[in-house]
Design a protein around this motif. Structure first.
Motif, PDB file in Angstrom:
ATOM      1  N   SER A 357      44.748  51.877  33.222  1.00 24.12           N
ATOM      2  CA  SER A 357      44.708  50.424  33.389  1.00 24.12           C
ATOM      3  C   SER A 357      43.277  49.902  33.393  1.00 24.12           C
ATOM      4  O   SER A 357      42.939  48.958  32.670  1.00 24.12           O
ATOM      5  N   GLN A 360      41.580  50.227  29.979  1.00 30.15           N
ATOM      6  CA  GLN A 360      42.025  49.188  29.040  1.00 30.15           C
ATOM      7  C   GLN A 360      41.352  47.857  29.355  1.00 30.15           C
ATOM      8  O   GLN A 360      40.920  47.137  28.448  1.00 30.15           O
ATOM      9  N   ARG A 393      46.447  41.419  23.967  1.00 27.19           N
ATOM     10  CA  ARG A 393      46.090  42.616  24.734  1.00 27.19           C
ATOM     11  C   ARG A 393      46.008  42.315  26.226  1.00 27.19           C
ATOM     12  O   ARG A 393      46.472  43.098  27.060  1.00 27.19           O
ATOM     13  N   TRP A 397      48.392  43.868  29.119  1.00 30.16           N
ATOM     14  CA  TRP A 397      47.785  44.538  30.273  1.00 30.16           C
ATOM     15  C   TRP A 397      48.256  43.903  31.583  1.00 30.16           C
ATOM     16  O   TRP A 397      48.591  44.605  32.540  1.00 30.16           O
ATOM     17  N   TYR A 401      50.223  46.260  34.309  1.00 26.66           N
ATOM     18  CA  TYR A 401      49.426  46.859  35.372  1.00 26.66           C
ATOM     19  C   TYR A 401      49.069  45.930  36.532  1.00 26.66           C
ATOM     20  O   TYR A 401      48.710  46.415  37.606  1.00 26.66           O
TER      21      TYR A 401
END
Length: 643
Positions: A357, A360, A393, A397, A401
């Protein structure tokens, strides 16, 4: 040649050489003195830190040497690339020159990347060396490299102010190696004994501390991350950003599969039109207009969301990178101690991997940073709809997360505090593990207990405290009463944190602790010294009523009043408090208070720190049963007046 030799022998060069030898001699003698003072076990640790620091220094020199070569390689390949282009453009338009130019450009890029990697390694090595140097300073009694926890000082806390838990030269400063503010807060809470702990919880934490203590490489790598930043990672700021990001509004197309399909088709169409234009199948204006349309769409649709994302998470970009480094260190380990394994499990669970996480998010923030270049952004949006994919993105995410981010940050803070405690455990090999007993009463049985701040100068004492009993300690000024009381309190704090204690043997149960040793007035709020004492005792009584078992440590009850009133008030207080589930140690200069043991010998006991008065005052710093006979105030004052 003989003239030069004579000059060097009799000139200032000879003086400088001798001076350097003398300085080296002083440093060597100082080191020998340090090692003698530390003792055998601590000396071995000191030498180990020194050897590690020297090894790292060698690696640093090697990296610096490589760095100079990389700089030379970059300069030479850049110049050769420029020369190749110039030759191709003006004199010799052959493919071999083009190939040479391309080769030198690629070589420059490779040298630049190797130089960047070498520079990062150099910074890490410097951070590691700083950790080792700080630890040698700690063993030498220098604590200036470590934060003292001054912000946690609270004169109204049950015991932390009296026991020197926070502030300069404090217990916190000796233990603290935290790299996150969350870890620092948790360590402070541990030392304040916030919340009640069971025997099993204390033993689990002790096992975790011991496991980390033997892994010197892990602890050093973890602490070096803090040296890289130069300041604590602000956990509260990161958590605040996470909470703000949870409510960050994103456009509906960010998670739509339809928008994704349209984007792929649009990019493919643009690329086909670009190739067709190169082949003269379509006019060159077609891909230009298509790319311009894509750029305008990105500006209209994604500028605001990207601005909000960058504004929210961009402020903690550096700190997020540090969290990635910390999680990489933790995730690369295997633990058997329950508390450590639980932390690793929380960070590495299959349904939400913390390291993945944070990595990223870090890559996303790096992309946002690159996107700040207008030319780069225009080209990427025109060719590949880059802004759209950045928003998508972040949306992905966030949905995957975000719910567990706070939990993961808390896990790192917990590990951070354990690393500090483990480093203290490693640096104090002579300290012992306390035995925690599961008893519904105050149990405190100590053999050879001493104050952890005194090092080799500490005088050990044996002392046993029985539940609901009171120990009145008398003695002259500077005889050791206050230090002994703090030894009792500080070692109990260490035991409750699962850390080693400074005693040959210590057997304790879990109970509450309250002290009154350092009361002061508060003129700003109109509180006199005597009033402050009364408020402290009132606070003590309230705390004792709320807890099942409490050990109170008092240094002179009611110092702010006259002798007769002080004695009467002290007796009244002790008689009242003895009716509560309280056990106490009371230091006093008032020898009349010791007569309570004659009236109630089953509950009150007398102990003292005796001195010898001859030509000089001799202090033994040993506690014995009975009442002190000798006092030194008049004796010492007479010496001053006669001098």
């Amino acid at each position: 040649m003989s003239f030069i030799s004579s000059y060097l022998h009799f000139s200032p060069f000879c003086y400088l050489r001798s001076l350097n030898n003398f300085i080296l001699y002083l440093v060597t003698m100082d080191r020998v003195g340090i090692l003698k003072q530390l003792g055998e076990q601590k000396s071995a640790i000191y030498c180990q830190y020194e050897e590690k620091a020297e090894e790292v220094t060698g690696e640093i020199r090697h990296c610096k040497k490589k760095g100079r070569w990389f700089v030379a390689a970059q300069l030479s390949t850049f110049l050769l690339a420029v020369v190749s282009i110039a030759i191709y453009a003006t004199y010799y338009a052959e493919m071999i020159i083009v190939a040479s130019g391309i080769f030198f450009v690629l070589a420059y890029i490779a040298a630049r990347r190797l130089d960047d990697a070498n520079s990062e390694k150099l910074e890490r090595l410097r951070a590691v060396r700083a950790v080792y140097m700080n630890e040698t300073a700690y063993l030498n009694g220098n604590l200036t490299a470590f934060r003292n926890g001054k912000k946690y000082v609270n004169p109204h806390h049950e015991f932390s102010f009296d026991m020197d838990v926070f502030g300069e030269q404090s217990l916190f400063q000796r233990i603290n190696r935290t790299v996150t503010s969350g870890g620092s807060d948790l360590l402070a809470g541990q030392l304040c004994m916030t919340g009640t702990k069971t025997k099993l919880e204390i033993e689990n934490q002790r096992d975790a501390v011991n496991e980390l203590a033997i892994d010197e490489s892990l602890r050093t790598s973890f602490m070096a991350v803090g040296q890289l930043r130069g300041d604590l990672i602000d956990t509260d700021e990161v958590v605040a950003v996470v909470e703000k990001a949870k409510s960050l509004p994103l456009p509906s197309f960010a998670s739509s599969s339809v928008s994704m399909a349209v984007a792929v088709v649009s990019i493919a169409g643009f690329l086909f039109s670009f190739i067709a234009a190169l082949l003269d199948v379509v006019p060159s204006s077609v891909p230009f207009q298509w790319g311009l349309l894509q750029l305008l769409l990105m500006i209209v649709l994604c500028s605001r969301p990207l601005h909000n994302i960058n504004k929210t998470v961009g402020a903690v970009s550096k700190q997020m990178s540090m969290y990635v480094s910390l999680m990489e260190i933790i995730s690369g380990c295997h633990f058997s101690a329950k508390d450590n394994a639980d932390i690793l499990s929380r960070l590495s669970s299959a349904d939400g991997n913390a390291l993945r996480s944070f990595k990223q998010l870090k890559r996303l923030m790096d992309s946002l940073d690159r996107n700040g270049n207008p030319l780069y952004r225009m080209l990427c949006d025109a060719f590949f709809l880059n802004d759209l994919f950045l928003v998508r993105r972040f949306a992905k995410w966030k949905s995957c997360y975000m719910p567990r981010m706070t939990e993961w940050i808390d896990a790192v803070s917990r590990f951070d505090a354990l690393v500090s405690m483990a480093t203290f455990r490693y640096n104090e090999p002579c300290a012992k593990e306390a035995e925690i007993v599961d008893a519904d009463e105050v149990v405190y049985c100590a053999e050879g207990i001493c104050h952890p701040f005194l090092g080799s100068k500490a005088v050990p004492n044996d002392f046993t405290i029985t539940d609901s009993h009171y120990y009145i300690v008398t003695g002259a000024n500077m005889a050791g009463k206050s230090t002994f009381l703090r030894s009792i309190g500080v070692n109990y704090i260490l035991a409750m944190c699962g850390m080693p204690v400074f005693a040959k043997r210590l057997r304790v149960s879990t109970f509450s602790l309250f002290s009154s040793m350092r009361t002061s007035d508060d003129l700003a709020h109109g509180i006199s010294y005597f009033n402050a004492e009364l408020l402290r005792l009132k606070h003590l009584i309230t705390a004792c009523r709320e807890n099942s078992h409490t050990l109170i440590i008092l240094d002179e009850i009611l110092k702010g009043t006259n002798s007769a009133d002080k004695l009467s008030g002290s007796r009244m207080f002790l008689e009242y408090i003895s009716q509560l589930p309280v056990t106490g140690i009371i230091a006093t200069h008032d020898l009349e208070l010791s007569k309570m043991s004659d009236e109630r010998p089953s509950r009150f006991h007398n102990y003292c720190f005796e001195i010898k008065l001859t030509d000089n005052v001799t202090y033994s710093y040993k506690i014995t049963s009975g009442v002190a006979r000798n006092q030194n105030a008049t004796y010492l004052l007479r010496g001053i007046l006669m001098s």
